[in-house]
Scaffold this motif. Structure first.
Motif, PDB file in Angstrom:
ATOM      1  N   SER A 126      12.793  13.262   6.811  1.00 43.40           N
ATOM      2  CA  SER A 126      12.795  14.726   6.938  1.00 43.40           C
ATOM      3  C   SER A 126      13.877  15.366   6.081  1.00 43.40           C
ATOM      4  O   SER A 126      13.856  16.564   5.849  1.00 43.40           O
ATOM      5  CB  SER A 126      12.991  15.123   8.400  1.00 43.40           C
ATOM      6  N   ARG A 163       9.173   0.627  -0.743  1.00 44.76           N
ATOM      7  CA  ARG A 163       8.804  -0.174   0.424  1.00 44.76           C
ATOM      8  C   ARG A 163       7.627  -1.095   0.110  1.00 44.76           C
ATOM      9  O   ARG A 163       7.597  -2.245   0.519  1.00 44.76           O
ATOM     10  CB  ARG A 163       8.446   0.749   1.600  1.00 44.76           C
ATOM     11  N   PHE A 168       0.569   5.394   0.465  1.00 43.29           N
ATOM     12  CA  PHE A 168      -0.389   6.383   0.963  1.00 43.29           C
ATOM     13  C   PHE A 168      -0.109   7.773   0.397  1.00 43.29           C
ATOM     14  O   PHE A 168       0.989   8.055  -0.086  1.00 43.29           O
ATOM     15  CB  PHE A 168      -0.334   6.450   2.490  1.00 43.29           C
ATOM     16  N   TYR A 177       2.843   9.540   2.178  1.00 46.18           N
ATOM     17  CA  TYR A 177       3.986   8.612   2.226  1.00 46.18           C
ATOM     18  C   TYR A 177       3.951   7.668   3.425  1.00 46.18           C
ATOM     19  O   TYR A 177       4.249   6.488   3.293  1.00 46.18           O
ATOM     20  CB  TYR A 177       5.353   9.318   2.199  1.00 46.18           C
ATOM     21  N   ASN A 178       3.641   8.228   4.633  1.00 45.84           N
ATOM     22  CA  ASN A 178       3.621   7.425   5.852  1.00 45.84           C
ATOM     23  C   ASN A 178       4.893   6.621   6.075  1.00 45.84           C
ATOM     24  O   ASN A 178       4.846   5.483   6.510  1.00 45.84           O
ATOM     25  CB  ASN A 178       2.425   6.458   5.866  1.00 45.84           C
ATOM     26  N   LEU A 179       6.021   7.221   5.764  1.00 45.23           N
ATOM     27  CA  LEU A 179       7.280   6.560   6.114  1.00 45.23           C
ATOM     28  C   LEU A 179       7.496   6.732   7.608  1.00 45.23           C
ATOM     29  O   LEU A 179       6.886   7.592   8.245  1.00 45.23           O
ATOM     30  CB  LEU A 179       8.441   7.192   5.340  1.00 45.23           C
ATOM     31  N   PHE A 180       8.400   5.902   8.165  1.00 47.18           N
ATOM     32  CA  PHE A 180       8.677   6.023   9.584  1.00 47.18           C
ATOM     33  C   PHE A 180       9.786   7.055   9.779  1.00 47.18           C
ATOM     34  O   PHE A 180      10.908   6.858   9.324  1.00 47.18           O
ATOM     35  CB  PHE A 180       9.068   4.663  10.161  1.00 47.18           C
ATOM     36  N   PRO A 181       9.475   8.176  10.458  1.00 46.13           N
ATOM     37  CA  PRO A 181      10.407   9.311  10.483  1.00 46.13           C
ATOM     38  C   PRO A 181      11.705   9.034  11.247  1.00 46.13           C
ATOM     39  O   PRO A 181      12.678   9.740  11.059  1.00 46.13           O
ATOM     40  CB  PRO A 181       9.601  10.420  11.161  1.00 46.13           C
ATOM     41  N   HIS A 182      11.683   8.014  12.122  1.00 47.24           N
ATOM     42  CA  HIS A 182      12.888   7.781  12.928  1.00 47.24           C
ATOM     43  C   HIS A 182      13.848   6.796  12.268  1.00 47.24           C
ATOM     44  O   HIS A 182      14.900   6.506  12.814  1.00 47.24           O
ATOM     45  CB  HIS A 182      12.490   7.308  14.325  1.00 47.24           C
ATOM     46  N   PHE A 183      13.478   6.273  11.100  1.00 45.72           N
ATOM     47  CA  PHE A 183      14.380   5.374  10.372  1.00 45.72           C
ATOM     48  C   PHE A 183      14.852   6.045   9.090  1.00 45.72           C
ATOM     49  O   PHE A 183      14.117   6.847   8.501  1.00 45.72           O
ATOM     50  CB  PHE A 183      13.653   4.083   9.973  1.00 45.72           C
ATOM     51  N   VAL A 210       0.840  -1.195   0.000  1.00 45.56           N
ATOM     52  CA  VAL A 210       0.000   0.000   0.000  1.00 45.56           C
ATOM     53  C   VAL A 210       0.878   1.249   0.000  1.00 45.56           C
ATOM     54  O   VAL A 210       1.856   1.324   0.741  1.00 45.56           O
ATOM     55  CB  VAL A 210      -0.939   0.050   1.229  1.00 45.56           C
TER      56      VAL A 210
END
Lengths: 262, 243
Positions: B136, B150, B84, B87-93, B82
């Motif tokens: 970021s 991903r 979005f 993006y809905n990436l994980f900001p801490h990785f 999926v």
């Protein structure tokens, strides 16, 4: 002259020069010092530092005990706070209410009352004789309630889009917490956690009422022996500031870093 | 892909998002869902993705019903990718870990292989030198490419895009749409919710117009876009293409 004392409102992007900062700080600080000196002068107080100076090891010992008690309490408070924050989200409802009652009860009553109640009632009933253990326990329980709220806010700050994304990827609820929610929540909790640690250090002074030989109690004892009240309590204030100021600074630094990262 | 949605309803409290939605596709490479905002496109996509459960009706993807229990749904979601809108990436990785971690933790691929695969996907999307950067530090278009990488990493049967370009400027949108078009040409099945009518017409073979919680019209996209039957779709297309 004007540039040293006033913020350049038309050119805010230039920031404040270090010289202006130093001059302004010195001015504010000397003003407060003058005020204090004037107050003491009107008191016609006889300063006697030498009597107090003889007890310097007592101050240092107390200061170290305060650091130890606060540090251990912080670690235990984080454990309690973490468990309580998880319990507050548990699907088993009585656990939720247990956490809720603990948090509201602790935050809503004075630490002094908690110390006396736990020391004279619960610790006594449990045959806990070591007052240091009880002291750490009380302080941890007290601070744990605040830490729990800090963690809760941290967990709730992780957006629903993150959870949706984790779900779409196929993470289990545990994996979602472990890899997605927890690391982000912890980072967002750090500034507030540092602030809480500073509070913890100051709150530990109340442990003096159950005769724990920390900084405040030792200063009180020096006062009793020398009858030099201000000379005993002035180092006390400075000793706490040495601990709390760097922590507040750290907290603010963490906050700034966070603002950049997310 | 073969897709069958039969009298699907979905309610959120008192709000009825889908009111008996029907859609049947015998074989489609790429289906686009178009329609006005709040009409039920994204809800439909989420139901197909197994992210939410329908309140009523049945959904079949490639002759298999979308499961009902959470455990089975989790297995089902693993077979899908999926992407979005935001993006809905994980900001801490960093970008590499965003792609590699799901492979390692969800699909049981070894750590080294996950990272190798992630790196080659990043290269494929012209992001080879950005693997160590966090979301970021990347532009919107770059982030969306990481998100697409991903969603592709575990080689899913089906990829779902929920308005993949709505958060991007026209230049970056074009880049992302090119990437998606390449995916379709390489043989990936996909369902796309989009407001890009030109793209929908060119890239997809089927399209469905969803409005007020129902499929108002569906068919081969060339026919649907050139010769809309229901007046509502005609009006919608006219408005979308006006600017």
């Amino acid at each position: 002259m004007r540039a040293l004392l006033f913020l350049d409102t038309e050119n805010e992007s230039t920031g404040i020069s270090s010289l202006a900062k130093a001059v302004s700080f010195a001015l504010a600080f000397s003003f407060l010092c003058l005020l204090a000196m004037a107050a003491f002068a009107s008191l016609e107080y006889d300063w006697n530092w030498s009597a107090v100076y003889r007890y310097k090891t007592k101050f240092i010992d107390g200061w170290l005990v305060t650091i130890q008690v606060s540090s251990v309490s912080l670690v235990v408070a984080c454990l309690i706070g973490g468990l309580s924050a998880l319990a507050a989200r548990s699907p088993f409802l009585p656990l939720r209410y247990l956490s809720k009652i603990y948090i509201e009860g602790t935050r809503g009553t004075p630490l002094l009352v908690q110390i006396l109640l736990i020391f004279y009632v619960f610790a006594d009933a449990a045959h806990l004789d070591n007052r240091y253990v009880v002291g750490v326990l009380v302080l941890s329980l007290f601070s744990g309630a605040y830490v729990s709220e800090i963690f809760r806010a941290g967990i709730e700050s992780v957006g629903s889009s993150q959870l949706l994304s984790a779900k779409a990827i196929g993470f289990t609820p545990y994996q979602t917490f472990r890899y997605i929610v927890f690391p982000q929540a912890l980072r967002r909790s750090l500034p507030a956690l540092a602030g809480q640690f500073a509070n913890l250090i100051k709150d530990s002074s109340l442990l003096s009422i159950i005769a724990i030989g920390e900084f405040t109690l030792n200063a009180q004892e020096v006062n009793t022996s020398t009858l030099s009240t201000f000379e005993s309590f002035f180092p006390l204030a400075v000793g706490y500031l040495i601990l709390t100021l760097p922590i507040f600074y750290l907290s603010r630094h963490l906050e700034k870093r966070l603002a950049f990262d997310l | 892909m073969k897709l069958s949605l039969e009298s699907i309803t979905k309610t959120y409290g008192a709000h009825r998002a889908l009111k008996g939605l029907d859609l049947k596709l015998e074989s489609s490479r790429c289906l686009t869902l178009i329609g006005p905002s709040g009409g039920g496109k994204s809800t439909t996509l989420r139901l197909i993705a197994g992210l939410e459960k329908a309140s009523g009706g049945s959904i079949q993807v490639n002759n298999k019903p979308v499961p009902q229990t959470e455990e089975e749904l989790r297995r089902y979601r693993k077979s899908i990718g999926v992407v979005f809108q935001s993006y809905n990436l994980f900001p801490h990785f960093d970008a590499l870990t965003n792609i590699a971690l799901p492979l390692e933790k969800v699909h049981g691929v070894s750590r080294e292989e996950s990272r190798d695969r992630a790196q080659s996907l990043l290269s494929q999307f012209k992001l080879a030198t950005h693997g160590r950067k966090k979301p970021s530090e990347l532009s919107g278009g770059q982030n969306q490419r990481v998100a697409i990488a991903r969603s592709l990493a575990h080689n899913p049967d089906l990829i779902l895009f929920d308005e993949p370009t709505s958060a991007l400027d026209p230049e970056m949108s074009a880049q992302i749409l090119d990437v998606i078009e390449e995916l379709i040409q390489s043989g990936k099945d996909c369902v796309i919710v989009t407001h890009q009518m030109g793209f929908a017409k060119r890239a997809s073979d089927y399209a469905a117009f969803i409005s007020r919680g129902k499929v108002e019209e569906s068919g081969k996209s060339l026919e649907l876009f050139d010769n809309p039957q229901c007046p509502e779709l005609a009006q919608f297309l006219e408005r979308e293409l006006k600017y």
